[in-house]
Design a protein around this motif. Structure first.
Motif, mmCIF file in Angstrom:
data_model
loop_
_atom_site.group_PDB
_atom_site.id
_atom_site.type_symbol
_atom_site.label_atom_id
_atom_site.label_comp_id
_atom_site.label_asym_id
_atom_site.label_seq_id
_atom_site.Cartn_x
_atom_site.Cartn_y
_atom_site.Cartn_z
ATOM 1 N N ASP A 1 9.388 36.373 56.428
ATOM 2 C CA ASP A 1 8.352 36.354 57.855
ATOM 3 C C ASP A 1 9.264 35.806 58.539
ATOM 4 O OD1 ASP A 1 6.797 35.602 55.812
ATOM 5 O OD2 ASP A 1 7.543 33.910 55.201
ATOM 6 N N ASP A 2 10.258 35.900 58.405
ATOM 7 C CA ASP A 2 10.925 35.497 60.304
ATOM 8 C C ASP A 2 10.648 36.965 60.693
ATOM 9 O OD1 ASP A 2 12.463 33.376 60.509
ATOM 10 O OD2 ASP A 2 14.090 33.514 59.716
ATOM 11 N N ILE A 3 11.321 38.220 59.811
ATOM 12 C CA ILE A 3 11.346 39.500 60.148
ATOM 13 C C ILE A 3 10.094 40.190 60.365
ATOM 14 C CG2 ILE A 3 11.661 41.498 59.608
ATOM 15 C CD1 ILE A 3 13.448 40.779 57.535
ATOM 16 N N ARG A 4 8.555 39.857 60.525
ATOM 17 C CA ARG A 4 7.479 40.079 60.350
ATOM 18 C C ARG A 4 6.864 39.390 61.680
ATOM 19 N NH1 ARG A 4 5.237 37.899 56.092
ATOM 20 N NH2 ARG A 4 6.330 39.409 54.731
ATOM 21 N N GLY B 1 9.019 47.952 58.033
ATOM 22 C CA GLY B 1 9.292 48.074 56.859
ATOM 23 C C GLY B 1 11.010 48.792 56.936
ATOM 24 N N ILE B 2 11.133 49.333 57.797
ATOM 25 C CA ILE B 2 12.161 49.329 57.882
ATOM 26 C C ILE B 2 13.664 48.485 58.505
ATOM 27 C CG2 ILE B 2 14.083 50.747 59.248
ATOM 28 C CD1 ILE B 2 11.926 52.669 59.740
ATOM 29 N N LEU B 3 12.991 47.251 59.287
ATOM 30 C CA LEU B 3 13.466 45.779 58.571
ATOM 31 C C LEU B 3 13.719 45.384 58.193
ATOM 32 C CD1 LEU B 3 12.462 45.367 62.496
ATOM 33 C CD2 LEU B 3 14.377 46.461 62.029
ATOM 34 N N GLN B 4 12.676 45.499 57.215
ATOM 35 C CA GLN B 4 12.434 44.682 55.824
ATOM 36 C C GLN B 4 13.271 45.374 54.603
ATOM 37 O OE1 GLN B 4 11.622 41.525 55.529
ATOM 38 N NE2 GLN B 4 9.352 41.498 56.783
ATOM 39 N N ILE C 1 16.667 39.072 65.861
ATOM 40 C CA ILE C 1 16.560 39.111 65.135
ATOM 41 C C ILE C 1 17.099 38.977 64.479
ATOM 42 C CG2 ILE C 1 14.896 40.384 63.479
ATOM 43 C CD1 ILE C 1 13.662 41.937 64.756
ATOM 44 N N ASN C 2 17.830 37.480 63.514
ATOM 45 C CA ASN C 2 19.089 37.106 63.026
ATOM 46 C C ASN C 2 19.293 38.160 62.435
ATOM 47 O OD1 ASN C 2 19.463 35.462 65.297
ATOM 48 N ND2 ASN C 2 18.525 33.667 63.705
#
Lengths: 272, 272
Positions: free
Chosen positions: B152-155, B218-221, B145-146
């Protein structure tokens, strides 16, 4: 070494003499060339293999020793040398250099070759064995005749020169194979006719080693005396010799920096 | 990479960011360090061994790859770094660096140590595994995960995150070992109490992966959104970023040149 070079007649006006460690570009080129050669290929290099045995490294080879051909490739390619005068034992080094050159040009050359392949030039006598008959003269093996040797050094060394262990009596037939006295005469005796006669006499018997060695000593004394004299003269002014090395190194560095610049650009490593 | 550094908050006023290839002293130091480490020792380096397997090199390892620890030692010692923040997989590299430092100081140090030993500083979470559960995030493995990932990438990435293959039904008890969703939560969820409850629920059964992943997403977003925004802002002015790199590199080069000078003197390689 610099005194030797100058004493044998290498002319700094024609040949650039440099100190490798004072040209950092050579280390930098080596660093990049290490990516173009595999460990397996380095381990197959016959010169490296022979020296690993000679130095008794076995498993504990310093990495700098195994990777030495990449460093030698830098020493050659930094100056885009097309001809490299070497002893015959160094031919595998030149082959490996050219492999790296081809790989570099193929990988990074884009539309033109950046590095230049070179050709080994080996003299008629490709290598002088040590006075003890071992494959190579080596200071650490103590089997050399130095260019600055005194008349006494030369006399003592010639006495020790390995000849034919089966040639016990003067009347015995002698052998030329591996006979260092004759190998040296092959290299330095300019009277080829007299040498051929001497060889024939030795082989059929009746010619003592002392006669052969006397001839060899005379030739070496005549050849080395003026070199020794020039060497002693040069050694009186070390500042002058250092100046020659300095000028040569600075001149060489400009050329190496130019090559390094082209190499960095080809690698896509020019940022600023 | 420079955009990533700046976007996460590395401050060029406090931390010098440099481009390795623009500091030739690093190649020169590497060149000398190669003489202080054996091939056998390099082959025993666990990090190197693991990467040889991961990259499928087998016998055809580029020499530059095997000798990489010497290069890393140059990167560290040129700046006399005493602390090096690394992932846990890099600890063997730091050990090898310190071996070279000790060997250098012992061999060439004369009356004082020239190089400085360093200490690895590993964060609490020593390494983030890839989203597929492999040991390491790697661009070539496509399991990352960059920092600049879009929402969208994260999802999409979180959907693919490896959890517990035995956790088929929501009611099944789940496992935490090797469960990347929980490993990431361990790293990034600041509400340790809620996380502990969630873990307990997961283990006893009745908590679906989708709930866990929703929390993780949610945390990563939340964490990546401001980084992405700063990254986009910085990317608008690449000239500015290059200027930061240029200034950092020039500043670093002065330090590296000073170390190089001390090293060359210690090696007896200062002629002019």
């Amino acid at each position: 070494v610099a005194l030797d070079y100058l004493a044998v007649g290498i002319d700094p006006a024609k040949s650039t003499i440099l100190i490798q460690s004072q040209i950092p570009e050579l280390a930098e080129l080596t660093f990049y060339y290490l990516n173009l050669v595999t460990v397996a290929r380095l381990e197959r290099n016959p010169t490296v293999k022979a020296e690993i045995v000679q130095r008794g490294f076995e498993r504990d080879i310093p990495a700098g020793f195994l990777t030495y051909p990449a460093s030698q490739t830098a020493d050659i390619t930094a100056f885009k040398a097309s001809i490299v005068p070497v002893g015959e034992d160094q031919i595998p080094m030149i082959e490996q250099c050219n492999e790296i050159v081809r790989k570099f040009n193929r990988t990074y050359g884009q539309d033109k070759d950046i590095l230049v392949e070179c050709k080994a030039v080996v003299p008629e006598v490709g290598r002088l064995p040590g006075i003890d008959g071992r494959a190579k003269m080596s200071k650490s093996l103590g089997n050399t005749i130095n260019l600055g040797a005194t008349a006494d050094d030369i006399r003592a060394a010639v006495k020790q020169v390995y000849t034919d262990p089966l040639h016990l009596k003067v009347s015995d037939p002698g052998h030329l194979e591996g006979n260092v006295a004759f190998l040296y005469l092959d290299a330095f005796d300019t009277d080829k006719e007299a040498l051929a006669e001497m060889k024939a006499h030795y082989v059929r018997g009746g010619l003592g080693d002392s006669i052969v060695k006397k001839r060899l000593e005379g030739i070496l004394q005549d050849m080395l005396a003026p070199i020794r004299a020039r060497r002693e003269e040069l050694a009186k002014d070390k500042g002058h010799v250092l100046q020659i090395l300095k000028e040569g190194t600075f001149k060489a560095r400009e050329v190496a920096a130019q090559t390094m610049d082209e190499v960095r650009k080809a690698l896509g490593l020019s940022y600023f």
